[in-house]
Design an enzyme around this catalytic site. Structure first.
Site, PDB file in Angstrom:
ATOM      1  N   GLU A 115      12.869  51.736 -28.141  1.00  0.00           N
ATOM      2  CA  GLU A 115      14.167  51.105 -27.929  1.00  0.00           C
ATOM      3  C   GLU A 115      14.367  50.077 -29.041  1.00  0.00           C
ATOM      4  O   GLU A 115      13.421  49.447 -29.498  1.00  0.00           O
ATOM      5  CB  GLU A 115      14.215  50.432 -26.552  1.00  0.00           C
ATOM      6  CG  GLU A 115      14.128  51.462 -25.448  1.00  0.00           C
ATOM      7  CD  GLU A 115      14.374  50.891 -24.058  1.00  0.00           C
ATOM      8  OE1 GLU A 115      14.896  49.777 -23.936  1.00  0.00           O
ATOM      9  OE2 GLU A 115      14.041  51.599 -23.095  1.00  0.00           O
TER      10      GLU A 115
ATOM     11  N   CYS B 163       8.699  52.592 -20.154  1.00  0.00           N
ATOM     12  CA  CYS B 163       7.752  53.615 -20.627  1.00  0.00           C
ATOM     13  C   CYS B 163       6.290  53.227 -20.446  1.00  0.00           C
ATOM     14  O   CYS B 163       5.578  53.836 -19.653  1.00  0.00           O
ATOM     15  CB  CYS B 163       8.028  53.934 -22.084  1.00  0.00           C
ATOM     16  SG  CYS B 163       9.714  54.490 -22.340  1.00  0.00           S
TER      17      CYS B 163
END
Ligand code: UGA
Length: 433
Positions: free
Chosen positions: A150, A260
């Site tokens: 990200e 994640c």
């Protein structure tokens, strides 16, 4: 090439628009009409630098579209599955419902010769199980894990460190199609690894497990530094010069969060246990525990600086996102610490350049303000919990006259202690004297 991308969340939206940028004709499909409408008007439903511009460019060029209509996948040759695999609510294992639903939905529109490509992070063994359904209609399955970060998602998709194709032994057709999809990526000389399903699935979780372990290693060193008076940031610099170790991902602080790393290491442990190899990954339980202890330590440090009592203290929290350049607060250490302090009775004023709305959804009871200055007003202590560039750049003089007590806690080792101390502040950080 005509490509469909099923699932237009973080991964799918970036993947679809990046493939359109690479010259393909892409249709992004999602069941969420609101998300589809937002993407179709070039608005990313989450904060990701560069994505709105990429959406605008590819939508205007007519090479990208978004729809909720699965039949629009018909005619595409390659179909990427990019749906989420969150942690199950009642266990550590991954929830595969969305992957299974996406496959059920795409199968009626497949034609022989098509390739379905899984990108989602799945427990090892999933592709083998799902392939049966795809092969029954004369199509092929491949697994092509995603490694995007990200904040750098577009760059990581267009220029990744490597490509991994997990295919059935001898499936040259899928390899050739994937090579065509990634032709301009491969032209940059980016390495590709062609392997079996199980290895491709494992590469993804092994990479995330390694990164989580590296972070928890340095945070374990921070714990030791705290009881010895050593400085973990200098320790990281010194060991990082050894090229076998490397300095990246050795930033000690509040630890890892996000959608994640935490769920992937837990899912990996759960899957290894199912397979009878749980012992091999016992250390990941420790990695998780070290990581969570950092949040507790931050609360303790805060209590210490406040003279023993959190209740009633005015606490400024700068940063809520799990890392800078993101509005993601899933399992965010920063938001967690802010919430814990509020639960202990502190008067918390929290801010973040991008993550206030996402935080509000998860923690509606916290007090959110728009700027660092507002958060710091009359504060007894200021906590920097996400290392946004604008917080790293704050000069003590900007807050001197605003706070009640000049005390700053650096949860990400991102400030210069000398500068703050010279300005008359109490500066404390994790893993530093
Ligand atoms: C992670 C991986 O880095 C990607 O390669 C992977 O594709 C992605 O998960 C995924 O599975 O989809 P991401 O979650 O975006 O990417 O974030 P990271 O940059 O890895 O950071 C994770 C967390 O570790 C953040 O909370 C960050 O603050 C923390 N971190 C990172 C540290 O505490 N110290 C460090 O030195 C580095």
């Amino acid at each position: 090439m005509k490509i469909s991308v099923i699932g237009c969340g973080y991964l799918g939206a970036v993947h679809a628009s990046s493939l359109a940028k690479l010259g393909h004709e892409v249709v992004g499909i999602d069941i969420d009409q609101v998300k589809v409408d937002s993407l179709a008007s070039a608005h990313a439903p989450f904060y990701e630098p560069g994505l709105p511009e990429l959406l605008a460019e590819t939508l205007a060029a007519g090479t990208l579209e978004f729809t909720t209509d699965m039949s629009r996948a018909q005619g595409a040759t390659v179909h990427f599955i990019a749906v989420g695999t969150p942690q199950q609510e009642d266990s550590n294992a991954a929830d595969l419902r969305f992957v299974e639903a996406a496959l059920d939905a795409i199968v009626p529109y497949l034609t022989p010769g098509d390739v379905v490509v899984g990108k989602s992070t799945v427990p090892v063994g999933t592709a083998e199980r799902l392939a049966v359904q795809i092969e029954a209609v004369g199509a092929q399955l491949a697994w092509n894990p995603e490694f995007l970060r990200e904040g750098y998602a577009v760059k990581d998709t267009i220029s990744p460190d490597r490509l991994v194709y997990g295919v059935r032994s001898g499936d040259e057709h899928s390899v050739a199609l994937l090579d065509e999809v990634y032709a301009s990526v491969l032209a940059q000389g980016i390495p590709r690894v062609i392997t079996d399903f199980a290895t491709a699935e494992l590469v993804k979780v092994a990479a995330n497990a390694f990164l989580a372990t590296k972070i928890s290693f340095i945070n374990a060193m921070a714990e030791v530094a705290e009881v010895t008076g050593a400085d973990v940031t200098q320790l990281a610099d010194a060991i990082g010069y050894d090229q076998r170790i490397g300095r990246r991902f050795l930033n000690a602080g509040l630890g890892f969060g996000g959608g994640c790393l935490p769920k992937d290491i837990r899912g990996f442990m759960a899957r290894a246990s199912e397979l009878g190899a749980g012992d091999a990954l016992n250390f990941l339980g420790e990695v998780d525990a070290i990581n969570l202890r950092r949040r507790e330590r931050m609360v303790d440090l805060c209590r210490e600086v406040l003279g023993g009592t959190i209740e009633g203290a005015r606490v400024a929290v700068l940063g809520l996102a799990f890392k800078p350049d993101s509005d993601d607060v899933r399992d965010s250490p920063a938001l967690d610490v802010a919430a814990r302090l509020a639960e202990l009775g502190a008067d918390v004023r929290a801010t973040d350049p991008q993550a206030i709305e996402t935080s509000r959804r998860l923690r509606p009871g916290l007090n959110y303000v728009d700027s660092a200055r507002e958060a710091a007003k009359d504060a007894d202590v200021v906590l920097v919990l996400t290392e946004w560039r604008e917080y790293r750049a704050i000069d003590p003089s900007e807050l001197d006259s605003v706070v009640s007590v000049r005390a700053i806690l650096d949860g990400r080792n991102c400030l210069d202690p000398v500068q703050w101390r010279e300005a008359g502040w109490t500066y404390r950080a994790l893993g530093r004297p």
